[in-house]
Design a protein around this motif. Structure first.
Motif, PDB file in Angstrom:
ATOM      1  N   UNK A  43      52.491   0.477  46.984  1.00  0.00           N
ATOM      2  CA  UNK A  43      51.817   1.474  47.456  1.00  0.00           C
ATOM      3  C   UNK A  43      50.207   1.318  46.846  1.00  0.00           C
ATOM      4  N   UNK A  44      49.517   2.360  47.356  1.00  0.00           N
ATOM      5  CA  UNK A  44      48.070   2.425  46.876  1.00  0.00           C
ATOM      6  C   UNK A  44      48.613   3.515  45.858  1.00  0.00           C
ATOM      7  N   UNK A  45      47.280   4.172  45.167  1.00  0.00           N
ATOM      8  CA  UNK A  45      47.629   5.374  44.424  1.00  0.00           C
ATOM      9  C   UNK A  45      47.897   6.555  45.419  1.00  0.00           C
ATOM     10  N   UNK A  46      48.816   7.304  44.930  1.00  0.00           N
ATOM     11  CA  UNK A  46      49.271   8.341  45.494  1.00  0.00           C
ATOM     12  C   UNK A  46      48.912   9.581  45.013  1.00  0.00           C
ATOM     13  N   UNK A 346      48.454  -1.142  52.047  1.00  0.00           N
ATOM     14  CA  UNK A 346      47.169  -0.322  52.903  1.00  0.00           C
ATOM     15  C   UNK A 346      45.797  -0.839  52.421  1.00  0.00           C
ATOM     16  N   UNK A 347      45.676  -1.947  51.657  1.00  0.00           N
ATOM     17  CA  UNK A 347      44.324  -2.285  51.349  1.00  0.00           C
ATOM     18  C   UNK A 347      44.204  -3.940  51.291  1.00  0.00           C
ATOM     19  N   UNK A 348      42.919  -4.213  51.402  1.00  0.00           N
ATOM     20  CA  UNK A 348      42.449  -5.787  50.842  1.00  0.00           C
ATOM     21  C   UNK A 348      41.449  -5.382  49.689  1.00  0.00           C
ATOM     22  N   UNK A 349      42.014  -6.056  48.783  1.00  0.00           N
ATOM     23  CA  UNK A 349      41.224  -6.032  47.401  1.00  0.00           C
ATOM     24  C   UNK A 349      40.237  -7.224  47.528  1.00  0.00           C
TER      25      UNK A 349
END
Length: 447
Positions: A43-46, A346-349
């Motif tokens: 997960x990303x930060x919630x 949910x991201x591309x870092x």
């Protein structure tokens, strides 16, 4: 006259109604404590909210700040940003009647799109100031694990059947127990089998008149082992317990054109060689290493009498580390960073580190493939070759990367094609080129 009396009567009725309504409102008698834990590895930060008010953001295997609220009923919410619209969306809610002097820990788990909330409820411990004990609670937040036994004993005491603090299934919290202050080792085994050790911690020094929850999480690419254990003190914050049976790691990245091919040692006495013929642009794999302070020494290949460079660095327990050597002749330097390798669904870092010393300041561009950078602003401005990493989240799809002279559109490197997918973790370095007017953008692959 009759109309006036009627109006006054209506006003009196409204006031009476208002007073009655006011008296029916719930009245707080005290406060409770709330916090949240994120157990979704990808997960990303919630965002953790009480009603519509933000409390804190929570990264995976982390805990939010503690907050105090009146002992009333509230709706607690979790939200996350999804890539399809880049908007904060509500993913889970639960209603809790907060009681005075109770602590509520909201554990978000499962799938990010449809998560589950587990609530741990316990009394806030009050200390008189004369106790010689501390309070420990143990939880299970590693979804990949089945039932586990928890052992909490003095160093050197092996797990024995019947001596466990308790058995836990996922999402469970054991009742609080008191222990005399001192040194302890926290051990996890498969339930019913004290010989099947899944995690054994380093020594934890526990002081009297304090308390904490210890919980286990699934490890990610940031963890050298399959599990990660966190300590959640009652007063707030978080710390980690290192696993004694799993070493940290280090990888070496040679980013200094001025440094000749080298043999690399982890000590000044040149007794512990870890690499041979480590050349410009070479990137090693992860190498197991003990935690501690080191002097990393580079010598001419096959010649311990010719020291070319040495630099100091600290390796922390339960971490992956990357050591970079950069700089010009006579001014070489090194630094260690702990990279973020955890994949987020949910991201591309994307991380960029400027190490090309032929170019004192550069701008870094990330654009959709085919875009003319003449009409674009750089993602990062005026980066110096200090080795300082800059990290950004980029869209998934076909992109192009450029480096230009700072404040200009003069291209030093690029366009470099990059196709990304959600969950990618990407690192690029700028290396000096034979042509000093240009540089190379080079992908540093994950180990």
């Amino acid at each position: 006259m009759r109309k006036t009396l009627l109006v006054l009567g209506c006003i009196s009725a409204l006031l009476a109604s208002a007073c009655t309504s006011e008296s029916n409102r719930p009245v707080a008698n005290g406060e409770g404590v709330v916090r949240a834990v994120n157990t979704i590895p990808s997960s990303p930060s919630v965002l953790f909210l009480i009603e519509e008010r933000s409390i804190s953001t929570v990264e995976y295997s982390n805990v939010s700040d503690q907050s105090r609220f009146d002992d009333l009923e509230y709706i607690f919410n979790f939200e996350a940003v999804f890539p399809e619209n880049n908007l904060q969306q509500r993913v889970a809610s639960t209603t809790v009647n907060v009681e005075k002097d109770h602590e509520y820990t909201f554990v978000i788990t499962g799938d990010l799109a449809t998560p589950t909330i587990i609530v741990w409820d316990d009394l806030v411990r009050e200390w008189a100031g004369t106790e010689t004990t501390f309070q420990a609670r143990f939880a299970h937040t590693a979804e990949s694990l089945g039932p586990i036994d928890i052992f909490f004993a003095a160093p050197g005491v092996a797990p024995l059947a019947g001596q466990e603090a308790g058995t836990l299934g996922f999402g469970e919290l054991l009742p609080a127990s008191d222990y005399e202050a001192g040194d302890f080792v926290y051990t996890i085994t498969t339930a019913g089998d004290p010989n099947d050790i899944l995690f054994e911690s380093n020594t934890l020094a526990a002081n009297a008149q304090g308390g904490f929850i210890i919980t286990v999480f699934d490890g990610t690419a940031n963890d050298p082992g399959p599990l990660a254990v966190r300590v959640l003190p009652d007063e707030g914050g978080i710390s980690s317990l290192a696993e004694v049976n799993v070493s940290p790691s280090i990888r070496f990245i040679h980013a200094a054109a001025a440094l000749d091919p080298s043999d690399v040692y982890t000590d000044e006495l040149l007794m512990d060689q870890v690499l041979t013929d480590h050349s410009f642009r070479d990137v090693s794999g992860d190498i197991d290493i003990d935690s501690g302070n080191y002097t990393f020494t580079y010598t001419s290949v096959g010649n311990v009498g010719a020291v070319l460079f040495s630099g100091n660095g600290n390796v922390f327990p339960s971490t992956h580390n990357q050591l970079y050597v950069i700089g010009e002749a006579g001014a070489l330097t090194s630094f260690i960073r702990i990279p973020d390798r955890r994949s987020v669904e949910t991201l591309v870092k994307l991380t960029f580190i400027h190490t090309a010393v032929n170019h004192p300041l550069v701008d870094f561009y990330v654009v959709v493939a085919g875009t003319d950078i003449a009409d674009e602003a750089p993602r990062f401005f005026s980066l110096a070759p200090t080795g300082t990493p800059v990290t950004t989240n980029v869209i998934n799809g076909d992109l192009e990367l450029y480096i230009t002279v700072a404040g200009e559109k003069t291209v030093i490197a690029g366009p470099l094609a990059l196709t990304t997918t959600l969950g990618d973790v990407i690192e690029y370095l700028s290396f000096d080129n034979v042509d000093p007017a240009t540089a190379d953008l080079v992908l540093i692959p994950l180990p």
